[in-house]
Design an enzyme around this catalytic site. Structure first.
Site, PDB file in Angstrom:
ATOM      1  CG  PHE A 128      -1.958   1.098   1.135  1.00  7.34           C
ATOM      2  CD1 PHE A 128      -3.008   1.022   0.245  1.00  7.34           C
ATOM      3  CD2 PHE A 128      -1.840   2.227   1.931  1.00  7.34           C
ATOM      4  CE1 PHE A 128      -3.934   2.051   0.141  1.00  7.34           C
ATOM      5  CE2 PHE A 128      -2.762   3.256   1.838  1.00  7.34           C
ATOM      6  CZ  PHE A 128      -3.814   3.162   0.945  1.00  7.34           C
ATOM      7  CG  ASP A 197      -0.784  -1.819   6.954  1.00  7.48           C
ATOM      8  OD1 ASP A 197      -1.901  -2.042   7.477  1.00  7.48           O
ATOM      9  OD2 ASP A 197      -0.562  -0.838   6.228  1.00  7.48           O
ATOM     10  CE1 TYR A 222      -9.297   3.877   6.879  1.00  6.66           C
ATOM     11  CE2 TYR A 222      -8.313   5.139   8.659  1.00  6.66           C
ATOM     12  CZ  TYR A 222      -8.214   4.560   7.421  1.00  6.66           C
ATOM     13  OH  TYR A 222      -7.039   4.654   6.716  1.00  6.66           O
ATOM     14  CE  LYS A 223      -8.172   0.280   5.327  1.00  4.95           C
ATOM     15  NZ  LYS A 223      -8.631   1.002   4.150  1.00  4.95           N
ATOM     16  NE  ARG A 369     -10.822  -1.537  -2.506  1.00  8.50           N
ATOM     17  CZ  ARG A 369     -10.183  -0.911  -1.526  1.00  8.50           C
ATOM     18  NH1 ARG A 369      -9.103  -1.460  -0.977  1.00  8.50           N
ATOM     19  NH2 ARG A 369     -10.615   0.239  -1.049  1.00  8.50           N
TER      20      ARG A 369
HETATM   21  C1  LIG Z   1      -2.961  -1.309   3.936  1.00  8.49           C
HETATM   22  C2  LIG Z   1      -3.247   0.100   4.327  1.00  8.49           C
HETATM   23  N1  LIG Z   1      -2.385   0.763   5.132  1.00  8.49           N
HETATM   24  C3  LIG Z   1      -2.604   2.032   5.508  1.00  8.49           C
HETATM   25  C4  LIG Z   1      -3.730   2.708   5.085  1.00  8.49           C
HETATM   26  C5  LIG Z   1      -4.036   4.126   5.438  1.00  8.49           C
HETATM   27  O1  LIG Z   1      -3.308   4.647   6.476  1.00  8.49           O
HETATM   28  P1  LIG Z   1      -3.844   5.937   7.245  1.00  8.49           P
HETATM   29  O2  LIG Z   1      -4.890   5.466   8.199  1.00  8.49           O
HETATM   30  O3  LIG Z   1      -2.648   6.481   7.902  1.00  8.49           O
HETATM   31  O4  LIG Z   1      -4.454   6.866   6.263  1.00  8.49           O
HETATM   32  C6  LIG Z   1      -4.647   2.062   4.256  1.00  8.49           C
HETATM   33  C7  LIG Z   1      -5.854   2.777   3.775  1.00  8.49           C
HETATM   34  O5  LIG Z   1      -6.665   2.335   3.052  1.00  8.49           O
HETATM   35  C8  LIG Z   1      -4.391   0.732   3.871  1.00  8.49           C
HETATM   36  O6  LIG Z   1      -5.241   0.082   3.065  1.00  8.49           O
END
Ligand SMILES: Cc1ncc(COP(=O)(O)O)c(C=O)c1O
Length: 410
Positions: A128, A197, A222-223, A369
């Protein structure tokens, strides 16, 4: 609709038999839509709606500054972290809620890389974007070199100069999932610490961080955790590493005694040293309610339903809409909880679907998606999504100027 191997009534019967179906009542879901975007932003838990009023009015409004002690605000990062720990197979004091995933990644990369004199951070070429951007900045500051390798070559790319391995457990595009235990072990054997992550894993797939030997991880709120737009993220550090790591962002909340206002920084013991500044209490309160919606629900049951939703989606799409090609692994142990399809006019098709109440999302250049979120998604929603996909593609309804306009967030 005639050649479909499952009718709407049969899909509804699956919902009636679903032991998780009552959990849907814990969320505010607008009528007439199928919400298949929980892998980007989870919906509003009703408990959070009520609780926000209470926190704003009774706590902030009436307790004012006293809320830090009397309403337990000051302990919220640890308290909510401990609730996340239950979902990811960690000990309560190994998780803390703070900042964003990006910031937490920065803290962990810089802190962990100082444990070794090796010179490179290794990550996946297609990791990502924020992970790669943050890693490049952290590498520049620490004098490390950032090296990337394709997914299939990651393990063989570990070498005697690898300091850290940075991977996203479930891929944001395809939903491909690494074997966390095996990769962590392989890296450990090469003398390398891995930072995982977990943005697309937490609240989606069963995780056992302690059992799998995971030492460092970050994830968002938030997901699949449904903590709200911009919800604070979390950070996990295995117990045995906590007092050996120093955060590069030495804010007062990570100090051993923040209210001593001492002139020198003394890191707090344990995970608390990874706090930086004043925690966002309203957002933490929303996230806490959201995590409470998982109460009494086993992640195995959630994952079992995700598999059933995926298999139904995949099968019906092959029958009804073969123009959209599934790029997510069909073997459940190799994927997360979304299903992705490649298609030539993915952006326009996605917009046409949204206009008809089927909310998925688009990822450049050509992926649509759909998030499979068992707490509130019904088999009926999947059935309707497939029917709309087929209709929109068959009739070329996507081929209209209003579906090609791109706004800031795609
Ligand atoms: C794998 C992954 N890492 C990090 C993030 C986003 O990070 P942040 O919460 O710092 O915006 C996302 C956002 O979709 C993501 O899919």
């Amino acid at each position: 609709m005639s050649n479909i191997s499952m009718t709407l009534d049969e899909a509804k019967a699956l919902d009636r038999a679903d032991p998780l179906s009552a959990l849907r009542d814990r969320f505010l879901l607008p009528k007439g839509i199928a919400y298949l975007d929980g892998h980007s932003l989870g919906p509003l838990p009703l408990q959070a709606l009520e609780n926000q009023r209470q926190v704003v009015e009774a706590q902030w409004g009436r307790q004012l500054i006293g809320g830090w002690n009397d309403a337990g605000w000051i302990d919220a990062p640890q308290r909510v972290g401990a609730k996340i720990a239950r979902l990811i197979g960690a000990k309560p004091h190994e998780v803390i809620v703070a900042d964003s995933t990006s910031v937490n990644l920065f803290k962990l990369i810089v802190a962990a890389s100082s444990l070794s004199s090796r010179g490179t951070v290794l990550t996946e070429t297609d990791n990502f974007h924020t992970d790669r951007y943050i890693a490049s900045g952290a590498a520049e500051i620490t004098g490390l070199k950032l090296r990337t390798a394709p997914r299939a070559e990651i393990e063989d790319s570990l070498d005697p100069d690898t300091n850290l391995l940075l991977l996203t457990h479930v891929h944001y595009g395809t939903a491909e999932r690494y074997d966390m235990a095996a990769v962590t072990r392989r890296a450990q054997q090469a003398g390398v610490l891995t930072i995982w992550d977990l943005c697309h894993s937490t609240g989606a797939v069963p995780l056992q961080l302690n059992r799998d030997g995971v030492e460092l991880a970050v994830g968002c709120g938030y997901k699949y955790l449904n903590g709200g737009p911009g919800a604070p993220a979390f950070l996990y550090v295995a117990e045995h590493l906590q007092d050996r790591l120093l955060s590069p962002l030495r804010g007062w909340m990570g100090h051993a005694a923040p209210f001593d206002f001492a002139s020198d920084y003394v890191p707090a013991p344990g995970i608390d040293r990874f706090l930086v500044g004043t925690p966002p209490i309203l957002s933490l309160a929303a996230l806490e309610c959201a995590i409470d919606t998982f109460d009494g629900v086993s992640m195995q049951a959630v994952w079992g339903k995700s598999i059933a939703l995926f298999e139904m989606f995949d099968r019906l799409m092959v029958e009804r809409c073969p123009e959209l090609v599934c790029v997510s692994p069909r073997e459940s142990s190799q994927r997360g909880s979304h299903i992705s399809f490649k298609c030539p006019h993915a952006f326009e098709v996605c917009q046409a679907l949204i206009a008809e109440g089927i909310i998925g999302d688009f990822r450049a250049p050509d992926i649509i998606r759909f998030g499979l979120t068992p707490l509130y998604l019904r088999f009926e929603d999947v059935w309707r999504a497939v029917e709309k996909c087929a209709e929109i593609v068959d009739t070329r309804r996507w081929d209209h100027a209003r579906f090609s306009a791109r706004r800031k967030v795609t």
